[in-house]
Design an enzyme around this catalytic site. Structure first.
Site, PDB file in Angstrom:
ATOM      1  CD  GLU A  15      44.127  35.199  36.488  1.00  0.00           C
ATOM      2  OE1 GLU A  15      43.355  34.310  36.893  1.00  0.00           O
ATOM      3  OE2 GLU A  15      43.779  36.089  35.703  1.00  0.00           O
ATOM      4  N   GLY A  37      37.433  36.065  35.712  1.00  0.00           N
ATOM      5  CA  GLY A  37      36.796  34.881  35.124  1.00  0.00           C
ATOM      6  C   GLY A  37      37.377  33.639  35.767  1.00  0.00           C
ATOM      7  CG  HIS A  89      30.672  38.803  41.774  1.00  0.00           C
ATOM      8  ND1 HIS A  89      29.697  38.010  41.233  1.00  0.00           N
ATOM      9  CD2 HIS A  89      31.292  38.053  42.714  1.00  0.00           C
ATOM     10  CE1 HIS A  89      29.733  36.826  41.829  1.00  0.00           C
ATOM     11  NE2 HIS A  89      30.682  36.812  42.718  1.00  0.00           N
ATOM     12  CE  LYS A 122      41.741  28.466  42.197  1.00  0.00           C
ATOM     13  NZ  LYS A 122      40.984  29.675  41.889  1.00  0.00           N
TER      14      LYS A 122
END
Lengths: 481, 137
Positions: free
Chosen positions: A208, A379, A404, A480
């Site tokens: 990301e 997140g 986590h 992803k």
């Protein structure tokens, strides 16, 4: 309150006690606010907290973090410590993806400098880091001796081969290398590992691009180089098929061992062996070897991130893109802790939980001695992630552990149903987040609303003093599986 | 014979009903095909022998599904069907046919990490066989 007929007592705003009853050897301790606790009603994970409390040699409570959810034997979000002589080790207390973890890199660029080149950067990352189910690299297939060295040395192997620097190693839990025993890893597991090093995998794993959007602790943020609007790279992956196979192999071993050592289990998935047994020693060697594979995997992915930066941006941008930290989420480790006033060596199982050592801890590199260990909490792909630091509170109460991540609140089936009529990549793009994924199904299953709000989870650990918020990161691009 | 997906927050849980043990394994093969290639058709170009011997039927099914997952992870082999030489509640031998995963023709699915013992059930009832399996994703 009762959660599936298990009595749970509220201790304070962020703590809930599950009193010891029946065969439990200790209490359960759950960190949650009232709303998160309410969400757990009807979920089997509270029963799993109780089940873990039955295991021999458990020291302190059976602990659950606010992102707890139903796992294999142990709950995900669980922490349990076991006495080195009287306790046990359980593969179910680590999980299938051994050393699944996260690492954060910070670039010398601001988000405003990255944004105009973001489509090219995301395309380059997607092309350079294979993602998706069973993904493998055509440009890096390890020989048998090379794989053995990865299993023995972890990220240290990667740096020696030119994939990163000594500085990187200072910023990895355990220096990126645990005492792994390649001989304890089966041929099947090794076969699964030859071509998957440097790959993301699938599901909730990602690479990301984001930026620092909010600062809570200026001193720690400055020390970590996380100035406002700094562009960052977050990597989430683990030990891939090799780690899954190690877990499978040793679950078989432990099912037999538990019976042989007369360990009574409330749930077969908690199968385990005494820490002093040959089975435990073999599992520890294999688990550490798989953990090393994961450390090397994330180290290689950092190299490919830097390579993409070199391709897209001129100058020394890649060389000045530093590792902030790398932490494991699924691991068992021997550590020394204060328990009821005594120093004891215990085997801490963290399954979906993060080590969060305080300032001054001897295991931390000099650069973290004054601020504590960085803790990285991803997140969902549409909202935000957090960087925290470890605290004395965590060391005193949770064996130096904290949460986590967000934890799912919607099943994959529900998420797909919600996402089916929508164009999720387009929605994210309209919010300024570019996404590249190997499969539409993964994107649909990983929609932001499928996860709890990670801010709520982080606010609980911050409020309870078992982690301290430093910065909030906001995504602008996601790769992803 | 039939299978259906049961509710689970993070992973995939499947219930399978079949009138015979052979058909239970045939249906389990279909579940695996679905998890690995979605709704895409899978041809039977390749064949792999399979032989498993265990202490009980639940472990037999677990061992069989693990074998299929291992073949996929190492050789990209997607199963289409299974033919038996022999099947008892503790042993099976036969041949699984299928083909290599082709991203141009097969839908990429989220990764199945493992077949677990969590809630693993294989039971013989009056109407046939019933199984429940949880796949870790």
């Amino acid at each position: 309150m009762a959660t599936d007929r298990i009595a749970v007592e509220r201790v304070d705003e962020y703590r809930w006690r599950v009193p010891r009853t029946g065969g439990m050897r200790t209490d359960g301790l759950i960190f949650a606010d009232a709303e998160l606790m309410h969400d757990l009603e009807g979920d089997q994970c509270v029963q799993q907290v109780v089940n873990v409390a039955h295991l021999p040699g458990i020291v302190g409570p059976s602990i659950a973090m606010p992102d707890i959810h139903w796992g294999y034997g142990f709950p995900i979000g669980g922490v349990a410590a076991f006495d080195e002589r009287e306790g046990v080790i359980s593969p179910g207390g680590v999980g299938y993806d051994i050393n699944c973890g996260v690492r954060l890199l910070r670039s010398p660029l601001s988000v405003d400098e990255i944004r105009p080149r973001l489509p090219a950067l995301i395309d380059s990352l997607y092309a350079g880091i294979p993602s998706g189910v069973g993904s493998s690299r055509s440009d890096l297939r390890l020989s048998q001796p090379e794989l053995e060295r990865v299993l023995e040395h972890g990220a240290r192997w990667a740096v020696k081969e030119g994939y990163g620097s000594e500085r990187d190693l200072e910023c990895i839990e355990a220096g990126g290398s645990l005492p792994g025993d390649p001989d304890a890893v089966s041929t099947r597991a090794k076969k699964r590992g030859f071509a998957q090093l440097g790959t993301v995998g699938s599901g909730n794993h990602f690479v990301e691009v984001g930026y620092v959007a909010e600062i809570y602790d200026e001193e720690a943020a400055n020390r970590l180089g996380l100035a406002p609007r700094t562009a960052t790279f977050f990597i989430h992956s683990g030990s891939r098929g090799l780690g899954y196979q190690v877990c499978d192999d040793y679950l078989d071993t432990m099912v037999q061992a538990a019976g042989r050592y007369g360990i009574e289990l409330p749930d077969k998935q908690l199968c385990c062996a005494p820490l002093t047994s040959p089975e435990a020693k073999a599992y520890l060697g294999a688990m550490n070897a798989a953990a090393n594979y994961a450390f090397a995997n994330r180290q290689l992915m950092s190299h490919y991130v830097r390579r993409s930066l070199t391709t897209i941006f001129s100058g020394d941008v890649a060389d000045r893109t530093d590792l902030v930290y790398d932490v494991a989420h699924n691991i068992a480790k021997f550590e020394t802790h204060q328990v009821q006033g005594q120093r004891r060596r215990v085997c801490v199982h963290r399954k979906g939980a993060t080590r969060a050592f305080p300032p001054g801890h001897a295991e931390l590199a000099d650069r973290f001695q004054d601020i504590g260990q960085p803790v990285l909490i991803p997140g969902d792909m549409g909202r935000y992630s957090f960087v925290l630091v470890g605290t004395p509170g965590a060391f005193n109460e949770t064996f130096g552990s904290t949460c986590h991540g967000a934890g799912r609140r919607m099943s994959r089936h529900q998420a797909k149903k919600v996402a089916r009529p929508r164009n999720v990549p387009k929605e994210l793009e309209e919010r300024g987040i570019l996404i590249r994924a190997a499969s539409r199904r993964t994107v649909d299953e990983e929609i932001p609303e499928a996860y709890k709000d990670v801010k709520q989870v982080v606010d609980v650990v911050h409020g309870a003093g078992i982690g301290k918020k430093v910065v909030k990161l906001v995504p602008i691009g996601v790769v992803k599986g | 014979m039939t299978y259906r997906f049961l509710p689970h927050t993070a992973d995939i849980r499947v219930a399978i009903e079949a009138p015979s043990l052979e058909l239970l394994f045939a249906e389990a093969t279909e579940v695996m095909r679905q998890l690995l290639a979605g709704d895409s058709p899978v041809e039977s170009h390749l064949r792999h022998p399979v032989r498993i011997s265990t202490g009980d039927t639940a472990e037999l099914l677990l061992g069989y599904l693990r074998e299929l997952l291992y073949r996929f992870d190492t050789d990209r082999f997607v199963p289409a069907r299974v033919a038996f030489d022999m099947a008892t509640p503790t042993q099976m031998a036969g041949e699984v046919s299928g083909e290599k995963f082709d991203p141009a023709r097969h839908q990429v699915q989220p990764e199945v990490k493992a077949v677990t013992r969590h809630g693993l059930v294989v039971a013989h009832k009056d109407t046939g066989w019933h199984a429940e399996v949880l796949f870790d994703l």
